[in-house]
Design an enzyme around this catalytic site. Structure first.
Site, short mmCIF file in Angstrom:
data_model
loop_
_atom_site.label_atom_id
_atom_site.label_comp_id
_atom_site.label_asym_id
_atom_site.label_seq_id
_atom_site.Cartn_x
_atom_site.Cartn_y
_atom_site.Cartn_z
N ILE A 23 1.17 59.16 50.35
CA ILE A 23 0.53 59.76 49.17
C ILE A 23 -0.33 58.74 48.44
CG2 ILE A 23 2.21 61.62 48.94
CD1 ILE A 23 3.54 60.08 46.67
N GLU A 24 -0.03 57.44 48.62
CA GLU A 24 -0.86 56.40 48.03
C GLU A 24 -2.28 56.46 48.61
OE1 GLU A 24 3.39 54.84 47.99
OE2 GLU A 24 2.14 55.95 49.39
N LYS A 50 4.84 64.60 45.53
CA LYS A 50 5.27 65.29 46.74
C LYS A 50 6.71 65.74 46.53
CE LYS A 50 5.54 64.95 51.71
NZ LYS A 50 5.15 64.16 52.88
#
Length: 72
Positions: A23-24, A50
């Site tokens: 997600i980074e 998430k």
């Protein structure tokens, strides 16, 4: 409101357009695309959450928040 819809369109395009393992990475690409598309934006914060992440622990989900400034 028009500006927000443009930002939402960028987020959707990035999130749907390719797969991200982290997600980074998604947050970084969203930030870069917004800064690229909107020269008047000097800085921004992007938060990606998430829910139900596949992590062997008792968590509701995971999130990352990044702050970026033009010229960084």
């Amino acid at each position: 409101m028009l500006f927000r819809s443009r930002l939402a369109a960028i987020v959707l395009e990035v999130a749907i357009g390719r797969r991200f393992a982290l997600i980074e990475a998604l947050a970084e690409v969203v930030a870069a695309r917004i800064l690229e598309a909107h020269p008047r934006v000097e800085s921004l914060t992007v938060r990606v959450e998430k829910p139900a992440a596949p992590i062997p622990a008792i968590l509701d989900g995971v999130a990352v928040e990044i702050e970026r400034h033009r010229g960084d």
